[in-house]
Each structure stands twice: as structure tokens, then as C-alpha cells.
Design a protein around this motif. Structure first.
Motif, PDB file in Angstrom:
ATOM      1  N   ASP A  99      85.558 -82.045  73.629  1.00 33.05           N
ATOM      2  CA  ASP A  99      84.500 -81.803  72.659  1.00 33.05           C
ATOM      3  C   ASP A  99      83.661 -83.079  72.555  1.00 33.05           C
ATOM      4  O   ASP A  99      84.202 -84.173  72.377  1.00 33.05           O
ATOM      5  CB  ASP A  99      85.133 -81.472  71.303  1.00 33.05           C
ATOM      6  N   ARG A 100      82.345 -82.939  72.688  1.00 29.75           N
ATOM      7  CA  ARG A 100      81.473 -84.130  72.698  1.00 29.75           C
ATOM      8  C   ARG A 100      81.465 -84.895  71.388  1.00 29.75           C
ATOM      9  O   ARG A 100      81.324 -86.109  71.375  1.00 29.75           O
ATOM     10  CB  ARG A 100      80.040 -83.746  73.055  1.00 29.75           C
ATOM     11  N   TYR A 101      81.594 -84.195  70.282  1.00 26.19           N
ATOM     12  CA  TYR A 101      81.580 -84.901  68.997  1.00 26.19           C
ATOM     13  C   TYR A 101      82.838 -85.760  68.844  1.00 26.19           C
ATOM     14  O   TYR A 101      82.757 -86.941  68.526  1.00 26.19           O
ATOM     15  CB  TYR A 101      81.475 -83.911  67.829  1.00 26.19           C
ATOM     16  N   LEU A 102      83.989 -85.177  69.087  1.00 27.45           N
ATOM     17  CA  LEU A 102      85.243 -85.890  68.844  1.00 27.45           C
ATOM     18  C   LEU A 102      85.530 -86.987  69.861  1.00 27.45           C
ATOM     19  O   LEU A 102      86.246 -87.936  69.541  1.00 27.45           O
ATOM     20  CB  LEU A 102      86.411 -84.904  68.803  1.00 27.45           C
ATOM     21  N   ILE A 103      84.991 -86.888  71.051  1.00 27.01           N
ATOM     22  CA  ILE A 103      85.267 -87.942  72.032  1.00 27.01           C
ATOM     23  C   ILE A 103      84.624 -89.261  71.609  1.00 27.01           C
ATOM     24  O   ILE A 103      85.039 -90.326  72.017  1.00 27.01           O
ATOM     25  CB  ILE A 103      84.860 -87.523  73.453  1.00 27.01           C
ATOM     26  N   GLY A 104      83.592 -89.174  70.764  1.00 27.32           N
ATOM     27  CA  GLY A 104      83.085 -90.367  70.105  1.00 27.32           C
ATOM     28  C   GLY A 104      81.891 -91.058  70.719  1.00 27.32           C
ATOM     29  O   GLY A 104      80.983 -91.443  70.002  1.00 27.32           O
ATOM     30  N   ASP A 128      95.456 -98.845  75.363  1.00 22.95           N
ATOM     31  CA  ASP A 128      95.722 -97.666  74.544  1.00 22.95           C
ATOM     32  C   ASP A 128      94.694 -96.559  74.771  1.00 22.95           C
ATOM     33  O   ASP A 128      94.603 -95.629  73.975  1.00 22.95           O
ATOM     34  CB  ASP A 128      95.714 -98.048  73.057  1.00 22.95           C
ATOM     35  N   GLY A 129      93.922 -96.683  75.835  1.00 23.91           N
ATOM     36  CA  GLY A 129      92.898 -95.696  76.105  1.00 23.91           C
ATOM     37  C   GLY A 129      92.937 -95.218  77.541  1.00 23.91           C
ATOM     38  O   GLY A 129      93.872 -95.499  78.291  1.00 23.91           O
ATOM     39  N   THR A 141      85.882 -96.806  78.273  1.00 18.91           N
ATOM     40  CA  THR A 141      87.247 -96.575  77.813  1.00 18.91           C
ATOM     41  C   THR A 141      87.197 -95.794  76.510  1.00 18.91           C
ATOM     42  O   THR A 141      86.479 -96.168  75.585  1.00 18.91           O
ATOM     43  CB  THR A 141      87.997 -97.905  77.593  1.00 18.91           C
ATOM     44  N   VAL A 142      87.967 -94.713  76.457  1.00 23.03           N
ATOM     45  CA  VAL A 142      88.049 -93.871  75.274  1.00 23.03           C
ATOM     46  C   VAL A 142      89.467 -93.989  74.724  1.00 23.03           C
ATOM     47  O   VAL A 142      90.436 -93.897  75.493  1.00 23.03           O
ATOM     48  CB  VAL A 142      87.736 -92.397  75.630  1.00 23.03           C
ATOM     49  N   LEU A 147      90.576 -88.802  72.906  1.00 20.57           N
ATOM     50  CA  LEU A 147      90.467 -87.876  74.032  1.00 20.57           C
ATOM     51  C   LEU A 147      91.370 -86.674  73.828  1.00 20.57           C
ATOM     52  O   LEU A 147      90.948 -85.528  74.027  1.00 20.57           O
ATOM     53  CB  LEU A 147      90.803 -88.565  75.352  1.00 20.57           C
ATOM     54  N   ASP A 148      92.619 -86.914  73.433  1.00 15.85           N
ATOM     55  CA  ASP A 148      93.552 -85.796  73.243  1.00 15.85           C
ATOM     56  C   ASP A 148      93.053 -84.831  72.175  1.00 15.85           C
ATOM     57  O   ASP A 148      93.117 -83.612  72.351  1.00 15.85           O
ATOM     58  CB  ASP A 148      94.943 -86.321  72.889  1.00 15.85           C
TER      59      ASP A 148
END
Length: 180
Positions: A99-104, A128-129, A141-142, A147-148
Motif C-alpha cells: 500500500d503506497r500510503y503505509l510504505i511511507g 532493521d529495514g 531503505t524501508v 513494509l510488512d
């Protein structure tokens, strides 16, 4: 197109995004008008490639290219995260659908949560990413929890993950384009 072109290039098969687009069915056009009572305004989603609003476009395109791949879906967030971790630990790169919103990193407004997104390539762990290839020009890096959560948010995506096992350049790319 970028996710497929980048995965193939990594495997030594340099196809342009234009070629991937053609093999995937070429240009098209369509729209979806989202109107939800909890939002003040409607949202218009536009698409400009064949089957732009279906997840099977990636499969059809890889099939036409003769790529051997594995596709995995699950409704469980833990199983999806474990599967991605195992693939990355084995050195694989995976196409995922966050989801584009939650990936940040898209900096979307909150009302865009659960509106979906497009396929991106996750190619390595980094602290941690995870490293994500989303047409970025510098390493991206996410945070792994982001991401999950982004993979789980759109229930119709079912935490979809695609891993390319083998790439054999098409003997007749023109035939693959004609099939598209």
C-alpha cells in the motif's frame, strides 16, 4: 514495467520498460472513481496499460517472456513476512505489492490508506529495514515493519510475492510482443 525490467536486467536479460509494456499487452486506458461516504471528495484512479487494475498482469507478462517464477499469497501477515525473510536470506529478489500510503516514502495523505499501490522489488535486508527498488535513483531503505504492514493492508493483494527462479531470453521477442 519497472519491477519486471529491473529483475530481468539483474538476471542478465536487459529489456527496456517499453518492451516489457508491449509484451504485457501494451497501452490501454481506464479509470475507477472511488466515492466513499467517509471522504469529502471522490478519488479518481487512472491506468494506462493493459489490465492495469488486475494483479495478474505481472504473471501474464512473465509467462509471455518464458520466465520461471513462484507466486505466493497468504492472508496471514506473519506467514507473509516469514516468506519474504526466507527469500531475502536465500539471496532472492521479490516483487511485492505494498500500500503506497503505509510504505511511507510516497508521503500520501492519510485518506489514501488502503487505496493500493504498484509492484516494487525488495532486494536485500539493511539493518532493521529492507532495500526497495521503486524507480528510485538512490538506495531506498524501508523499515521492515512498515513494509510488512503495507503488504498486509490491501486485503485483495493477499500479501502477494513473486520470485523469479530462471530467465531464458525469448528466442523470438517479436512473438512475445505479438502475444501481448
Amino acid at each position: 514495467t519497472a519491477a519486471i525490467a529491473h529483475l530481468l536486467a539483474d538476471r542478465g536479460v536487459p529489456l527496456t520498460e517499453a518492451m516489457v509494456l508491449g509484451i504485457g499487452g501494451g497501452l490501454s486506458a481506464g479509470y475507477i472513481l472511488w466515492e466513499f461516504t467517509r471522504h469529502d471528495t471522490p478519488d479518481l484512479t487512472l491506468g494506462f496499460r493493459h489490465r492495469w487494475n488486475y494483479l495478474d498482469w505481472t504473471d501474464h507478462t512473465l509467462d509471455r517472456l518464458g520466465v520461471r517464477y513462484r507466486s505466493h499469497t497468504t492472508a496471514g501477515a506473519k506467514g507473509a513476512a516469514d516468506r519474504l525473510s526466507a527469500e531475502l536470506a536465500a539471496g532472492a529478489r521479490a516483487i511485492v505489492f505494498p500500500d503506497r500510503y503505509l510504505i511511507g516514502y510516497w508521503h500520501m495523505p492519510p485518506h489514501m490508506e488502503a487505496y493500493g499501490g504498484h509492484p516494487v522489488v525488495v532486494y536485500a535486508t539493511a539493518g532493521d529495514g529492507v532495500r526497495v527498488d521503486d524507480r528510485n535513483t538512490a538506495p531506498l531503505t524501508v523499515p521492515r515493519p512498515a513494509l510488512d504492514e503495507a503488504r498486509t493492508r490491501v486485503s485483495s493483494y493477499r500479501n502477494r510475492l513473486i520470485v523469479v527462479d530462471a530467465v531464458v531470453p525469448p528466442e523470438d521477442p517479436a512473438a512475445a510482443v505479438r502475444a501481448g
